[in-house]
Design an enzyme around this catalytic site. Structure first.
Site, PDB file in Angstrom:
ATOM      1  N   HIS A   6      -6.211 -10.313   4.682  1.00  8.90           N
ATOM      2  CA  HIS A   6      -4.960 -10.943   5.152  1.00  8.90           C
ATOM      3  C   HIS A   6      -5.279 -12.074   6.135  1.00  8.90           C
ATOM      4  CE1 HIS A   6      -1.887  -8.540   3.275  1.00  8.90           C
ATOM      5  NE2 HIS A   6      -2.325  -7.414   3.784  1.00  8.90           N
ATOM      6  N   ASP A  66      -8.513  -4.723   3.791  1.00  9.29           N
ATOM      7  CA  ASP A  66      -7.221  -5.374   3.570  1.00  9.29           C
ATOM      8  C   ASP A  66      -6.860  -6.320   4.706  1.00  9.29           C
ATOM      9  OD1 ASP A  66      -4.459  -5.394   2.228  1.00  9.29           O
ATOM     10  OD2 ASP A  66      -3.945  -4.661   4.230  1.00  9.29           O
ATOM     11  N   SER A  73       0.796  -1.232   0.000  1.00  8.02           N
ATOM     12  CA  SER A  73       0.000   0.000   0.000  1.00  8.02           C
ATOM     13  C   SER A  73       0.829   1.283   0.000  1.00  8.02           C
ATOM     14  CB  SER A  73      -0.931   0.015   1.212  1.00  8.02           C
ATOM     15  OG  SER A  73      -1.793  -1.085   1.165  1.00  8.02           O
ATOM     16  N   GLU A 118      -8.039   4.299  18.616  1.00  6.76           N
ATOM     17  CA  GLU A 118      -7.472   3.033  19.114  1.00  6.76           C
ATOM     18  C   GLU A 118      -5.970   3.214  19.269  1.00  6.76           C
ATOM     19  OE1 GLU A 118      -8.428  -0.110  19.991  1.00  6.76           O
ATOM     20  OE2 GLU A 118     -10.553   0.406  19.802  1.00  6.76           O
ATOM     21  N   ASP A 138      -6.267   0.185  -3.658  1.00  9.49           N
ATOM     22  CA  ASP A 138      -4.843   0.271  -3.980  1.00  9.49           C
ATOM     23  C   ASP A 138      -4.322  -1.006  -4.636  1.00  9.49           C
ATOM     24  OD1 ASP A 138      -5.296  -1.016  -1.593  1.00  9.49           O
ATOM     25  OD2 ASP A 138      -3.763   0.085  -0.474  1.00  9.49           O
TER      26      ASP A 138
HETATM   27 ZN    ZN Z   1      -2.267  -5.409   3.002  1.00  6.99          ZN
END
Ligand code: ZN
Length: 497
Positions: free
Chosen positions: A328, A324, A109, A280, A365
């Site tokens: 993963h 993303d 990214s 966070e 992306d």
């Molecule tokens: Zn990633």
């Protein structure tokens, strides 16, 4: 003379049959196709100067991931899914985007975000640095820093905002304000000894807020802004070793800082000082688990409210960072709930802006190693089993297709990842037989879709992503383009006379 039906068709073809004379002209599909044609015939290019540009990027939401989000959103709404239309899928202009980088067939990214905000491709792992520099080479950085769209917008007197559900120091949001030869240098403790040509990413965000480049930043990543030994409002310790409390420093500049949804709801978006929301210690929660912190759509609304007070307009970068992360993890359910939250943020941006003066770009992306099995009947749950096609109707038969091993399989799977059907044996070899799975098990929000190649973290993929555009100069988005072209369209729309 008797004229055969075939002869009539031949005669019509020779003269070009009018649409209404074609046998299936009354079919719903045909009528809808004609309506789409009329809309496209009526399209006029919008050549206004873009006062505002909003770049919405769902990290890891390539064409395949987006397909799953579309079906999920449609099925959640009670339909079969396939015919659902996500908000950005109504945009009149789109293109396919090639996401490879200077040295990566598969990108990460950092260079992909850089390509979109600088207009050039660069190397994996680096942010806003020329592709001639080697990764991590601090000494080579001076003179190779790239100018960003945020800087150009700021120079034009526009406001700039950045939002992400990931850490605000993560690669995509960092591309709005940082230059770094390594994306992992999010706080000073990660910066290598002797690297004095750049600061860590969090310190660069502080600088960007103090010099007026960034007016609003919201996301996660609080621990990169606080010193070790300092415990934050949620009981988490800071990670900085330089003793700086960047949050206190931003407050000292007259900035507003919020860390939970109560503070967020009380934000004064009419003011002038910078706004920093860090919800966070690390990434914000997945939408499925979210509690006590704002949604991406809510942050989008607050940002547009704050930035649109500037008569000169704004550039706003919005990232759904955790599409993303769930990919993963091989956990499709959270990919999809974060994907739907992204779609809601796009809708919010559309609702709060005017297409005559605001260019909205929606993209991803890069893609992931997610793929789909067949042949599934309509209405097969996108996270569930691939059901048989019904020859006598529309919706699937309710009976699962079986693979050569006699077991059912899910619609979606990953080519690699934590859900691998192979498991490690003594001696380092991997063996396996594919476990059987029921529709209910596959649809559990914590289920990891079956994968082939064993990997602790599923990988990105180099395949194309889509870019959708709406507003001034959106018609320049078309064809199959390099990712860095997105910058050139946004820049042209913002600066055209
Ligand atoms: Zn990633």
């Amino acid at each position: 003379m008797k004229i055969s039906g075939l002869a009539i068709v031949a005669a019509m073809t020779a003269t070009g049959a009018a649409a209404q004379d074609i046998a299936q002209a009354n079919s719903d599909w045909f009528v809808a196709g004609q309506a789409t044609l009329e809309e496209r015939l009526a399209l006029q290019p919008n050549t206004n100067r873009a006062r505002n540009v909003i770049l919405l990027n769902a990290d890891g939401n390539g064409v395949n991931t987006n397909y799953a989000i579309r079906l999920f959103a449609g099925q959640q709404a009670g339909g079969l899914g396939d015919d659902h239309v996500l908000p950005y899928e109504t945009f009149p202009h789109m293109a396919l985007v090639k996401t490879y980088t200077v040295n990566g067939q598969t990108p990460d990214s950092a260079p992909t975000a850089s390509a979109m905000v600088t207009g050039v491709k660069s190397k994996n792992t680096m942010i806003n640095v020329d592709g001639s520099v080697n990764v991590g080479d601090c000494a080579a950085l001076p003179g190779n820093e790239l100018t960003t769209l945020a800087q150009i917008a700021d120079g034009m007197g526009k406001s700039v905002g950045v939002i992400s559900t990931a850490r605000i120091t993560h690669a995509t949001p960092a591309a709005s304000y940082a230059v770094t030869v390594h994306r992992n240098w999010e706080n000073d403790s990660a910066l290598p000894e002797g690297c004095d040509t750049q600061k860590d990413i969090a310190a660069q965000l502080f600088d960007a807020m103090s010099n007026g480049l960034i007016d609003l930043a919201m996301g996660g990543g609080r621990n990169n802004f606080l010193p070790t030994g300092f415990v934050d409002d949620e009981g988490k310790e800071g990670r900085r070793t330089d003793g700086r409390n960047l949050i206190a420093e931003i407050e000292a500049l007259g900035g507003q800082y919020v860390w939970n949804d109560e503070g967020f709801d009380a934000l004064a978006t009419g003011g002038n000082g910078p706004i920093l929301g860090l919800f966070e210690a690390s990434h914000m929660m997945y939408e499925f688990d979210r509690t006590g912190e704002p949604s991406l759509a809510e942050m989008t609304a607050a940002a547009i409210e704050r930035l649109s007070a500037n008569e000169e307009g704004y550039f706003l970068s919005i990232e759904a960072g955790r599409v993303d992360h769930a990919n993963h993890g091989g956990n499709l359910h959270r990919v999809l709930t974060d994907g739907v939250a992204f779609a809601e943020a796009v809708q919010m941006a559309m609702d709060m802006t005017d297409a005559s003066e605001t260019l909205i770009i929606v993209t991803a992306d890069h893609e992931h190693a997610i793929t789909f099995n067949g042949y599934c009947g309509r209405g097969s749950d996108i996270t569930g089993l691939c059901m048989k096609i019904n020859n006598n109707g529309v919706e699937h038969t309710g009976e699962a297709n079986l693979a050569a091993d006699g077991k059912p399989y899910t619609v979606a799977g990953y080519l690699n990842g934590a859900g691998s059907v192979l498991t490690a044996q003594a001696g380092g070899e991997y063996f396996g037989s594919r476990p059987s799975v029921t529709n209910e098990e596959a649809m559990d929000p914590d289920y990891l879709q079956q994968a082939l190649v064993p990997m602790s973290s599923e990988t990105h993929a180099g395949s194309d992503v889509a870019v959708y555009a709406h507003g001034p100069f959106a018609h320049l988005i078309g064809g199959t383009i390099e990712q860095n072209v997105i910058f050139h369209v946004m820049h042209h729309a913002m600066t055209t006379e």
